[in-house]
Design a protein around this motif. Structure first.
Motif, short mmCIF file in Angstrom:
data_model
loop_
_atom_site.label_atom_id
_atom_site.label_comp_id
_atom_site.label_asym_id
_atom_site.label_seq_id
_atom_site.Cartn_x
_atom_site.Cartn_y
_atom_site.Cartn_z
N SER A 1 24.38 24.99 -22.30
CA SER A 1 25.23 25.48 -21.22
C SER A 1 26.62 24.87 -21.33
N THR A 2 27.62 25.52 -20.72
CA THR A 2 29.00 25.06 -20.77
C THR A 2 29.29 24.20 -19.55
N THR A 3 29.33 22.87 -19.75
CA THR A 3 29.56 21.96 -18.64
C THR A 3 31.04 21.63 -18.47
N PHE A 4 31.78 21.48 -19.59
CA PHE A 4 33.18 21.07 -19.52
C PHE A 4 34.09 22.20 -20.00
N THR A 5 35.23 22.35 -19.35
CA THR A 5 36.21 23.36 -19.77
C THR A 5 37.31 22.78 -20.65
N TYR A 6 37.42 21.46 -20.71
CA TYR A 6 38.56 20.82 -21.36
C TYR A 6 38.21 20.17 -22.69
N THR A 7 36.95 20.25 -23.10
CA THR A 7 36.54 19.67 -24.38
C THR A 7 35.31 20.40 -24.88
N THR A 8 35.18 20.46 -26.22
CA THR A 8 33.99 21.06 -26.82
C THR A 8 32.90 20.03 -27.06
N SER A 9 33.22 18.78 -26.78
CA SER A 9 32.23 17.72 -26.95
C SER A 9 31.15 17.82 -25.86
N SER A 10 29.97 17.31 -26.19
CA SER A 10 28.89 17.30 -25.20
C SER A 10 28.97 16.09 -24.28
N THR A 11 29.92 15.18 -24.52
CA THR A 11 30.07 13.97 -23.71
C THR A 11 31.52 13.82 -23.25
N SER A 12 31.70 13.42 -22.02
CA SER A 12 33.04 13.16 -21.49
C SER A 12 33.06 11.79 -20.81
N SER A 13 34.06 10.99 -21.13
CA SER A 13 34.22 9.67 -20.51
C SER A 13 35.41 9.72 -19.56
N VAL A 14 35.19 9.30 -18.32
CA VAL A 14 36.23 9.33 -17.30
C VAL A 14 36.24 8.01 -16.54
N SER A 15 37.34 7.75 -15.85
CA SER A 15 37.49 6.53 -15.06
C SER A 15 38.09 6.85 -13.71
N SER A 16 37.78 6.01 -12.73
CA SER A 16 38.35 6.17 -11.38
C SER A 16 38.63 4.79 -10.80
N THR A 17 39.67 4.71 -10.00
CA THR A 17 40.00 3.48 -9.29
C THR A 17 40.37 3.82 -7.86
N GLY A 18 40.33 2.82 -6.99
CA GLY A 18 40.72 3.06 -5.61
C GLY A 18 40.47 1.85 -4.73
N ALA A 19 40.87 1.95 -3.49
CA ALA A 19 40.70 0.87 -2.53
C ALA A 19 39.26 0.83 -2.02
N TYR A 20 38.86 -0.35 -1.59
CA TYR A 20 37.52 -0.56 -1.03
C TYR A 20 37.65 -1.23 0.33
N GLY A 21 36.88 -0.75 1.29
CA GLY A 21 36.84 -1.38 2.60
C GLY A 21 35.48 -1.20 3.24
N ALA A 22 35.00 -2.22 3.94
CA ALA A 22 33.69 -2.14 4.59
C ALA A 22 33.71 -2.91 5.90
N LEU A 23 33.04 -2.36 6.90
CA LEU A 23 32.82 -3.02 8.18
C LEU A 23 31.32 -3.02 8.45
N GLY A 24 30.80 -4.16 8.88
CA GLY A 24 29.37 -4.22 9.12
C GLY A 24 28.99 -5.30 10.10
N VAL A 25 27.70 -5.38 10.39
CA VAL A 25 27.18 -6.41 11.28
C VAL A 25 25.75 -6.74 10.86
N ASN A 26 25.41 -8.02 10.90
CA ASN A 26 24.06 -8.51 10.66
C ASN A 26 23.54 -9.14 11.94
N VAL A 27 22.24 -8.94 12.21
CA VAL A 27 21.58 -9.54 13.36
C VAL A 27 20.37 -10.32 12.86
#
Length: 264
Positions: free
Chosen positions: A210-236
């Motif tokens: 099946s055709t998974t990627f439109t930008y490469t004929t390879s069967s594997t694609s390597s990608v990266s992502s970055t961004g901010a992280y934030g968390a709020l929580g509580v323990n009891v």
């Protein structure tokens, strides 16, 4: 209490339930779409301990279960594009075992693991590690101020059928989160907040015709992502039992998590 236990049990006992119950399908993806889908899966399976950045006492050990639910609108949209039912994938679940310990000098480490979960058309597993230092505890400040780093690896494989063509999609992620956290204990309740930066590297592989990627004929694609992280929580803390709930946003991906553990 019921909400916490329900999320924990659902996240731990039934990871990948949506993928197993309803066959997903991904095809004709652009690079940015691959990045978005891989990032959502990475965040869902990312290390999550639902723990305040505190170190009460000389030594301490915590063992428990964590369940999580992650919003995945990009995954749902791509499944819609492939002719599937995207509404079944608006959110996916994760979870696993967690172990946390703190030691002299107010150092702490965490381990998380989702053992391999398999069905006839799905395989998923993840593991994570975290280490940090509570500077607030070390200097006997009135609040905990900690610095930490989380590391995660995960794998998700699932079968798909598009136009009677069978294939297998594999997503492997390696993620890192650097954060600063603060917390304060009031009797049995410990609210906390964490803020930092997240990055992930993903390999998406197709086995089949099946055709998974439109930008490469390879069967594997390597990608990266970055961004901010934030968390709020509580323990009891109630005797040896600890309950926790946490809401986080990582590189634009929202996640809710809950924990049930024994801490001593």
């Amino acid at each position: 209490m019921k909400l916490v236990l329900s999320l924990v049990l659902l996240g731990f006992v039934l990871p990948g339930l949506t993928f197993a119950a309803v066959d997903p399908a991904l095809s004709n993806l652009t690079k940015s779409q691959v990045e978005d889908v891989a990032k959502e899966i990475a965040v869902d399976l990312n290390h999550t301990s639902v723990a305040a950045p505190s170190t009460n006492g000389f030594f301490g050990v915590e063992v428990g279960l964590v369940g999580s639910r992650t919003k995945t609108p990009h995954l749902a949209d791509r499944i819609d594009d492939a002719g599937g039912t995207g509404s079944d994938f608006n959110q996916i679940y994760g979870g696993g075992l967690i172990v946390r310990g703190h030691f002299p000098l107010d150092l702490f480490v965490e381990l998380s693991m989702l053992p391999t979960y398999k069905t006839s058309s799905l395989e998923v597993k993840s593991s994570g590690f975290s280490a940090g230092w509570n500077m607030g505890g070390f200097f006997n400040w009135p609040i905990d101020l900690a610095f930490g780093a989380d590391f995660s690896r995960s794998k998700l494989n699932f079968d798909q059928t598009i136009a009677s063509v069978d294939s297998n999609i594999g997503v492997r992620n390696s993620s890192r989160t650097l954060w600063v956290g603060v917390s304060k204990t009031f009797l049995i309740v410990t609210p906390y907040a964490k803020f930092g930066a997240f990055s992930t590297d993903s390999d998406v592989k197709q086995d089949g015709t099946s055709t998974t990627f439109t930008y490469t004929t390879s069967s594997t694609s390597s990608v990266s992502s970055t961004g901010a992280y934030g968390a709020l929580g509580v323990n009891v803390q109630i005797l040896l039992f600890r309950l926790g709930i946490e809401g986080s946003r990582t590189a634009g991906v929202s996640k809710g998590s809950a924990k049930f553990s024994f801490a001593f």
